[in-house]
Design a protein around this motif. Structure first.
Motif, mmCIF file in Angstrom:
data_model
loop_
_atom_site.group_PDB
_atom_site.id
_atom_site.type_symbol
_atom_site.label_atom_id
_atom_site.label_comp_id
_atom_site.label_asym_id
_atom_site.label_seq_id
_atom_site.Cartn_x
_atom_site.Cartn_y
_atom_site.Cartn_z
ATOM 1 N N ASP A 20 0.871 -1.164 0.000
ATOM 2 C CA ASP A 20 0.000 0.000 0.000
ATOM 3 C C ASP A 20 0.917 1.225 0.000
ATOM 4 N N ALA A 21 0.364 2.379 -0.333
ATOM 5 C CA ALA A 21 1.191 3.585 -0.425
ATOM 6 C C ALA A 21 1.145 4.400 0.873
ATOM 7 N N PHE A 22 0.013 5.068 1.093
ATOM 8 C CA PHE A 22 -0.088 5.991 2.224
ATOM 9 C C PHE A 22 -0.201 5.205 3.536
ATOM 10 N N GLY A 23 0.690 5.508 4.461
ATOM 11 C CA GLY A 23 0.717 4.803 5.734
ATOM 12 C C GLY A 23 1.712 3.667 5.761
ATOM 13 N N VAL A 24 2.266 3.320 4.582
ATOM 14 C CA VAL A 24 3.257 2.245 4.492
ATOM 15 C C VAL A 24 4.582 2.792 3.959
ATOM 16 N N LEU A 25 4.515 3.474 2.812
ATOM 17 C CA LEU A 25 5.713 4.055 2.205
ATOM 18 C C LEU A 25 5.853 5.536 2.523
ATOM 19 N N LYS A 26 4.717 6.193 2.698
ATOM 20 C CA LYS A 26 4.738 7.628 2.976
ATOM 21 C C LYS A 26 3.666 7.962 4.006
ATOM 22 N N THR A 27 3.838 9.116 4.643
ATOM 23 C CA THR A 27 2.893 9.596 5.643
ATOM 24 C C THR A 27 2.580 11.060 5.355
ATOM 25 N N HIS A 28 1.866 11.691 6.284
ATOM 26 C CA HIS A 28 1.514 13.102 6.135
ATOM 27 C C HIS A 28 2.737 13.997 6.028
ATOM 28 N N SER A 29 3.883 13.545 6.549
ATOM 29 C CA SER A 29 5.080 14.393 6.577
ATOM 30 C C SER A 29 6.116 14.012 5.526
ATOM 31 N N GLY A 30 5.806 13.052 4.656
ATOM 32 C CA GLY A 30 6.758 12.649 3.625
ATOM 33 C C GLY A 30 6.959 11.150 3.625
ATOM 34 N N LEU A 31 8.097 10.707 3.105
ATOM 35 C CA LEU A 31 8.399 9.283 3.101
ATOM 36 C C LEU A 31 8.577 8.776 4.526
ATOM 37 N N VAL A 32 8.191 7.518 4.764
ATOM 38 C CA VAL A 32 8.510 6.885 6.038
ATOM 39 C C VAL A 32 10.032 6.833 6.151
ATOM 40 N N PRO A 33 10.616 7.386 7.199
ATOM 41 C CA PRO A 33 12.082 7.457 7.296
ATOM 42 C C PRO A 33 12.741 6.089 7.141
ATOM 43 N N GLY A 34 13.679 6.000 6.229
ATOM 44 C CA GLY A 34 14.428 4.774 6.014
ATOM 45 C C GLY A 34 13.823 3.822 5.005
ATOM 46 N N SER A 66 5.893 11.853 -7.746
ATOM 47 C CA SER A 66 5.781 12.333 -6.362
ATOM 48 C C SER A 66 6.769 11.615 -5.445
ATOM 49 N N TYR A 67 7.075 10.348 -5.740
ATOM 50 C CA TYR A 67 8.112 9.636 -4.983
ATOM 51 C C TYR A 67 9.496 10.130 -5.370
ATOM 52 N N HIS A 68 9.704 10.364 -6.668
ATOM 53 C CA HIS A 68 11.001 10.854 -7.126
ATOM 54 C C HIS A 68 11.319 12.206 -6.491
ATOM 55 N N ASP A 69 10.293 13.044 -6.363
ATOM 56 C CA ASP A 69 10.489 14.361 -5.758
ATOM 57 C C ASP A 69 10.940 14.256 -4.303
ATOM 58 N N GLY A 71 12.869 11.732 -3.325
ATOM 59 C CA GLY A 71 14.138 11.026 -3.310
ATOM 60 C C GLY A 71 14.052 9.522 -3.436
ATOM 61 N N LEU A 72 12.850 8.973 -3.665
ATOM 62 C CA LEU A 72 12.696 7.533 -3.826
ATOM 63 C C LEU A 72 12.464 7.229 -5.301
ATOM 64 N N TYR A 73 13.523 6.835 -5.987
ATOM 65 C CA TYR A 73 13.473 6.649 -7.438
ATOM 66 C C TYR A 73 13.107 5.218 -7.833
ATOM 67 N N ALA A 74 13.056 4.317 -6.867
ATOM 68 C CA ALA A 74 12.741 2.919 -7.164
ATOM 69 C C ALA A 74 11.276 2.725 -7.545
ATOM 70 N N VAL A 75 10.414 3.663 -7.164
ATOM 71 C CA VAL A 75 8.994 3.567 -7.506
ATOM 72 C C VAL A 75 8.781 4.229 -8.860
ATOM 73 N N THR A 76 8.615 3.424 -9.889
ATOM 74 C CA THR A 76 8.390 3.911 -11.245
ATOM 75 C C THR A 76 6.947 3.651 -11.645
#
Length: 289
Positions: A20-34, A66-69, A71-76
């Protein structure tokens, strides 16, 4: 239901990971750290992954950007499977002409336009063009006036016998560690009750979403459901959807479900994930192991 401490063991156990995307890879403040370490390890282990999301607000290309912006370039874009894609397929098969009215941002109209149809924001529906509206889609909770356009939506559906499609079935989404916001699926549920008509839904937890992803993969490789795991933060969409489709599931505690109450939620709903893990983030030493 097994409590696991390291998400690395999930990657090692399965051939394909659905996130899933929101809550797993990213949150309200950006990417999940790490979270970037997780994708580095996936690449190192030659494991396949897809983002299976109810986000129909933008095209897969825009979602990937939005992921590339961040810094996560693996999500194409080819790794994103959105409920908007199922909506597009439905429109291509069932709606031939006229306008498709929608609630959402201009970007969310991509899925309508890519089906070769004319788009019309609900705010622009008038007495002179209402008879040409042949479908209505709930795309996103932004991009319109909630008071004026929701009332207009109710009256459009009272006056026209047309399909109403919910492209994002989420009722709510986390906006902070403690609060949630109302998502378009919640608004659609309210309007469905008011007008007394049954809406068409695409996205988790419905099986079409998982079948779409499963069939896409089987076009180029042999795979079984036992080799796929679904990772999500919400019992009522990610976990029950994965369970019903026959996938193993991982509930992570970085989004809609918090560490302080996940046991109560599992007990109250009866929705039981295969695994519980604090997050989908791997430790700093993951690549060295």
């Amino acid at each position: 239901m097994h409590r696991i401490e390291n998400f690395k063991s999930i990657i090692d156990r399965y051939e394909i990971i659905f996130f899933d995307a929101f809550g797993v890879l990213k949150t309200h403040s950006g990417l999940v750290p790490g979270i970037e370490r997780t994708f580095e390890y996936l690449k190192a282990q030659n494991k396949e992954y897809y983002i299976v999301t109810n986000d129909a607000s933008r095209s897969p290309e825009q979602l990937a950007q939005s992921y590339h912006d961040k810094g996560l370039y693996a999500v194409t874009s080819d790794r994103i499977i959105s409920s908007g894609q199922l909506t597009k397929e439905y429109l291509e098969l069932k709606v031939n002409d006229g306008y498709v009215a929608y609630l959402g941002t201009e970007e969310s109209a991509h899925y309508i336009e890519s089906a070769g149809l004319k788009t019309l924001p609900v705010r622009d529906v008038t007495n002179t063009n209402i008879d040409k509206v042949n479908a209505l889609i709930f795309m996103d909770d932004e991009g319109f006036n909630w008071f004026e356009d929701l009332n207009k939506t109710v009256n459009l559906l009272r006056k026209r016998t047309i399909p109403a499609i919910v492209a994002n079935t989420d009722y709510a989404y986390p906006v902070s560690k403690t609060d949630v916001g109302i998502a378009i699926g919640g608004l659609a549920q309210m309007i469905e009750t008011i007008v007394g008509k049954k809406f068409i839904r695409f996205g988790k937890p419905d099986s079409q979403m998982f079948m779409f992803a499963y069939d896409l993969i089987r076009e180029y490789r042999s795979i079984s459901k036992k080799q796929i795991v679904m990772v999500g933060d919400t019992l009522q969409t990610d976990i029950i959807g994965g369970n019903k489709f026959g996938l193993d599931t991982v509930l992570v505690l970085t989004g809609n479900t918090q560490a302080s109450d996940y046991e109560n939620r599992v007990q109250a709903t009866g929705i039981v994930p295969t695994y519980i893990c604090d997050s989908a983030v791997l430790g700093p030493d993951a690549l060295a192991l």
